[in-house]
Each structure stands twice: as C-alpha cells, then as structure tokens.
Design a protein around this motif. Structure first.
Motif, PDB file in Angstrom:
ATOM      1  N   ALA A 322      40.242 -13.792  30.136  1.00  0.00           N
ATOM      2  CA  ALA A 322      40.158 -15.241  30.384  1.00  0.00           C
ATOM      3  C   ALA A 322      40.028 -16.110  28.914  1.00  0.00           C
ATOM      4  O   ALA A 322      40.545 -17.091  28.790  1.00  0.00           O
ATOM      5  CB  ALA A 322      38.614 -15.428  31.033  1.00  0.00           C
ATOM      6  N   LEU A 323      39.523 -15.337  27.831  1.00  0.00           N
ATOM      7  CA  LEU A 323      39.445 -16.123  26.586  1.00  0.00           C
ATOM      8  C   LEU A 323      40.786 -16.172  26.035  1.00  0.00           C
ATOM      9  O   LEU A 323      41.309 -17.098  25.424  1.00  0.00           O
ATOM     10  CB  LEU A 323      38.513 -15.222  25.854  1.00  0.00           C
ATOM     11  N   GLN A 329      47.301 -15.674  23.913  1.00  0.00           N
ATOM     12  CA  GLN A 329      47.090 -14.324  23.549  1.00  0.00           C
ATOM     13  C   GLN A 329      47.429 -14.053  22.153  1.00  0.00           C
ATOM     14  O   GLN A 329      46.689 -13.212  21.550  1.00  0.00           O
ATOM     15  CB  GLN A 329      48.024 -13.507  24.480  1.00  0.00           C
ATOM     16  N   ALA A 330      48.598 -14.796  21.664  1.00  0.00           N
ATOM     17  CA  ALA A 330      48.801 -14.652  20.278  1.00  0.00           C
ATOM     18  C   ALA A 330      47.619 -15.270  19.252  1.00  0.00           C
ATOM     19  O   ALA A 330      47.352 -14.497  18.252  1.00  0.00           O
ATOM     20  CB  ALA A 330      49.905 -15.291  19.675  1.00  0.00           C
ATOM     21  N   ARG A 337      42.070  -9.608  14.777  1.00  0.00           N
ATOM     22  CA  ARG A 337      42.257  -9.023  13.364  1.00  0.00           C
ATOM     23  C   ARG A 337      41.480  -9.483  12.428  1.00  0.00           C
ATOM     24  O   ARG A 337      40.810  -8.821  11.533  1.00  0.00           O
ATOM     25  CB  ARG A 337      43.858  -9.002  13.219  1.00  0.00           C
ATOM     26  N   GLY A 338      41.521 -10.764  12.231  1.00  0.00           N
ATOM     27  CA  GLY A 338      40.573 -11.327  11.393  1.00  0.00           C
ATOM     28  C   GLY A 338      39.041 -11.073  11.542  1.00  0.00           C
ATOM     29  O   GLY A 338      38.327 -10.892  10.513  1.00  0.00           O
ATOM     30  N   SER A 361      40.266 -20.406  16.355  1.00  0.00           N
ATOM     31  CA  SER A 361      41.040 -21.064  17.361  1.00  0.00           C
ATOM     32  C   SER A 361      41.239 -22.503  17.033  1.00  0.00           C
ATOM     33  O   SER A 361      42.110 -23.244  17.615  1.00  0.00           O
ATOM     34  CB  SER A 361      40.795 -20.696  18.720  1.00  0.00           C
ATOM     35  N   GLY A 362      40.153 -23.043  16.510  1.00  0.00           N
ATOM     36  CA  GLY A 362      40.006 -24.594  16.330  1.00  0.00           C
ATOM     37  C   GLY A 362      39.649 -24.998  17.670  1.00  0.00           C
ATOM     38  O   GLY A 362      39.879 -26.504  18.214  1.00  0.00           O
ATOM     39  N   ARG A 363      38.966 -24.231  18.476  1.00  0.00           N
ATOM     40  CA  ARG A 363      38.695 -24.778  19.754  1.00  0.00           C
ATOM     41  C   ARG A 363      36.964 -24.742  19.857  1.00  0.00           C
ATOM     42  O   ARG A 363      36.386 -23.695  19.330  1.00  0.00           O
ATOM     43  CB  ARG A 363      39.177 -24.127  21.021  1.00  0.00           C
TER      44      ARG A 363
END
Length: 375
Positions: A322-323, A329-330, A337-338, A361-363
């Motif tokens: 869901a996330l 997805q990308a 990875r980070g 994600s900036g979210r």
C-alpha cells in the motif's frame, strides 16, 4: 573484570547478570569482562522448538552465551522475551569463537573459519564473525554440503541424508536471492552464507542468524515452501542483521519487510505470477485473523499467539504494498535502497522508518502509517 574477581548479581527473573564497574566507563574506554559458565544441553525435543539442544544427531546452539543488552533512551533492554516471536535484540559485535568438537562433526556457524587443528579425536576450529548481531552454531556428523558462489560470496547448503534435492533447491534459491537483494538494496556484507537444516518444530520453519540461517528439515521436500523460506531468511541478512531493530517490541521492521522483499524476489525470478502469488498468500494469512485492521507495529507480546503471524507476516507486507501505491513503486524502491545504506549496522525504529520515507518521498505519510502501523 580486568583480571580481578567481582561480585555480580542476578536480576530480572534470573535472565540478567549485573556486573558492577569499579569506576564509570567513559566513551571510548574499554573494560574486559571474563565469565566462565556451563550449559546443560537438552536432548529431548518434547516441548522444544528445536533451536537449542542435541536432537536426532544435530547440535543446535541458539542464544547459548551471555550478551550485552542494548542500551538506549529507554534504558537497558533486559528481561525474558514473550513467546511467539524472536528472543533477541542486540547491537552489532565482533566474535572470535574457538570450538572444540568431535572430529566427525561437521560445523556450520556464523562467520568464517580462520584456523583448524586436531587434538586427539577432536577438532579445534576458530571462527571469526562481525559486525554481527548474534552468533549461531549447528553441528552434526550427518551433515554434508554443496556450494556455489554469488559475486564474492560463497553459499554453502548443508543437507542430511536423503535431502540432497532440497539442498540443491535451497542453494539455487539463495544464489538468486542474493542477486536480487544485492541489486535492490546493496551488497551482502559477508563472504559466506550458510543454509543448514534444523530439527525445528512447533510451527517454525526458518530462523535467521548473521551469515547463516536454519530451515526446518521437514520443509526440504516441499519446493515452494522451501524457496519461500530461503528467500525470506536471506532477506533477514539485510533486515535484522545489517539494519537492526527491536525484534521484540517492533518486529514488523524486520519480519514484514523481509516478507515484502520475499515477494519482490518472486517478482524478479518469476514475474507477475510470482508476485501475485505472494499477494494472495499474504491476504490469506491475514484472513486467519479475520482480516482485522490490527496495527502491524505492536510488540510481540501485544498480540495473541494466533494473531501475531497473520498481522505481522500477512498484513505487514500488504502495508508496504500500500505504501508503494501511495508514493510510487520506483520511489519506494529507491527509498529502501537509501534506507539500507544509511542504517547499516545501526538500529531503526518505526519513527525513524517513517521519517526516512517521508523525507525520501517528500510526502506526509501520517495518514497511511496511522491506518496500518500504529493505533
């Protein structure tokens, strides 16, 4: 301590030894503590999960030595762990372990062999491991092994007589799993990975340790279950060992994440059919708890035994799916990875996980975390 006897006290229900310091230990300073101890090895599987003892000709040594518990803002993490989940929460350490055992016994351990000698009918073998959050040893005169390589890593698949086919499946699966996780997250940190069949029972079919993991011998004839178990336990080398978390109070951070990456393994190796099968399995597992919207971020002891697995292993990876739908997805792939690179050999929490993915994600992810992870 530093060569002098000290009076220690046993606390926390007999699970903890408090050793007094002669003076406060300053940052960067060191003290050497030596402890002699003996342990009685169980020989009956009755009432045992099969992780500690000598059963059916197999020696399994899980949590067999004293460890220094984690100390953080909440104090020392001591006391007995609840049933149903993992029993350790440890910092990374370096291990140098010398084992004296019958020469006929094949040994599989965390780390790598650095020295070997013969003492009459015994072998004396030294193993070095680290950084690592634990050290595990299994041994049997029934074990044989087959090996392969993945990049710079040698993978050893141990087997019992009659389980050669399963050992070959486990070996090939581990090679593919390391290729998947190396690419998606970052390089596996060791030069060796061992897979060993264990006499597990009571519902457990796999168990992770640094550089080695155990699989229930009963699973070896079951190809799909074996592949799923191997991929999941391989993922734990990244999540639990390299990136640590409190497995007792925040188990979703390694179990749900490893479960999700098992699904990505099947996506990479089998395509959409493998991924869709994983989604179905997670939903079916969650359905054992009535698909109840129980938070995945609780402590092991906060779940009933029949809900811990369905929520953490079933609903948990569905949250990460869901996330992925929420942030893309990308973006999720890049953030994971980070996350691995930034936290290797450290300890993460639910709060730091959310903060990382929000920054990456900036979210603002409060809404989805509140709906899935925490009450």
């Amino acid at each position: 301590m530093d060569g002098r006897p000290v009076e220690a006290s046993i606390i926390s229900g007999g699970t903890t030894l408090r050793v007094p310091l002669a003076r406060p230990l300053q940052p960067g300073a060191a003290v050497t503590v030596q402890q002699d101890f003996s342990v009685a090895i169980p020989r009956s599987l009755a009432g045992s999960p099969g992780l500690f003892g000598y059963f059916n000709g197999i020696l399994t040594l899980d949590c067999f030595y004293p460890v220094i518990p984690v100390h953080d803002d909440s104090g020392w993490h001591i006391g007995p762990a609840p049933d149903g989940g993992d029993h350790t929460f440890l910092d990374t350490s370096f291990y140098l372990v010398r084992v004296k055992a019958p020469a006929s016994m094949t040994l599989a351990t965390s780390g790598v062999e650095t020295a070997r000698s013969v003492d009459g009918a015994d072998q004396v073998v030294t193993f070095a491991a680290g950084p690592a959050r634990d050290f595990f040893l299994a041994g049997s005169d029934k074990y044989a092994k087959m090996s392969a390589t993945s990049g710079e890593t040698t993978i050893n698949s141990y087997y019992l007589p009659g389980l050669e086919g399963g050992a070959d499946t486990a070996l090939k699966t581990a090679v593919e799993a390391l290729e998947t996780f190396n690419r998606r997250l970052g390089e596996y940190p060791y030069t060796e990975l061992d897979i060993v069949p264990l006499p597990l029972q009571g519902g457990g079919i796999g168990i992770e340790y640094p550089g080695i993991f155990g699989v229930a011998a009963s699973v070896y004839p079951l190809e799909l279950t074996l592949k799923t178990t191997v991929a999941h336990e391989a993922a734990h080398q990244w999540f639990y060992n390299a990136v640590g978390n409190d497995q007792i109070n925040q188990p979703w951070l390694d179990e749900a994440v490893s479960q999700y990456f098992t699904g990505l393994f099947f996506l990479d190796t089998e395509g959409p059919a493998g991924w869709n099968r994983s989604l179905t399995e997670w939903r079916n597992f969650w359905n054992r708890a009535g698909s109840a919207p129980i938070p995945i971020g609780l402590a092991v002891g906060d779940y009933t035994l029949n809900r811990y697995g369905p929520i953490v292993y079933g609903r948990g990876p569905l949250f990460l799916n869901a996330l992925a739908a929420e942030i893309g997805q990308a973006v999720l792939d890049e953030c994971f990875r980070g996350y691995y690179q930034a936290n290797i050999w450290g300890i993460t929490t639910t709060a730091s996980f959310q903060a990382w993915f929000e920054a990456c994600s900036g979210r603002d992810l409060d809404a989805i975390f509140s709906g899935w992870v925490m009450p």
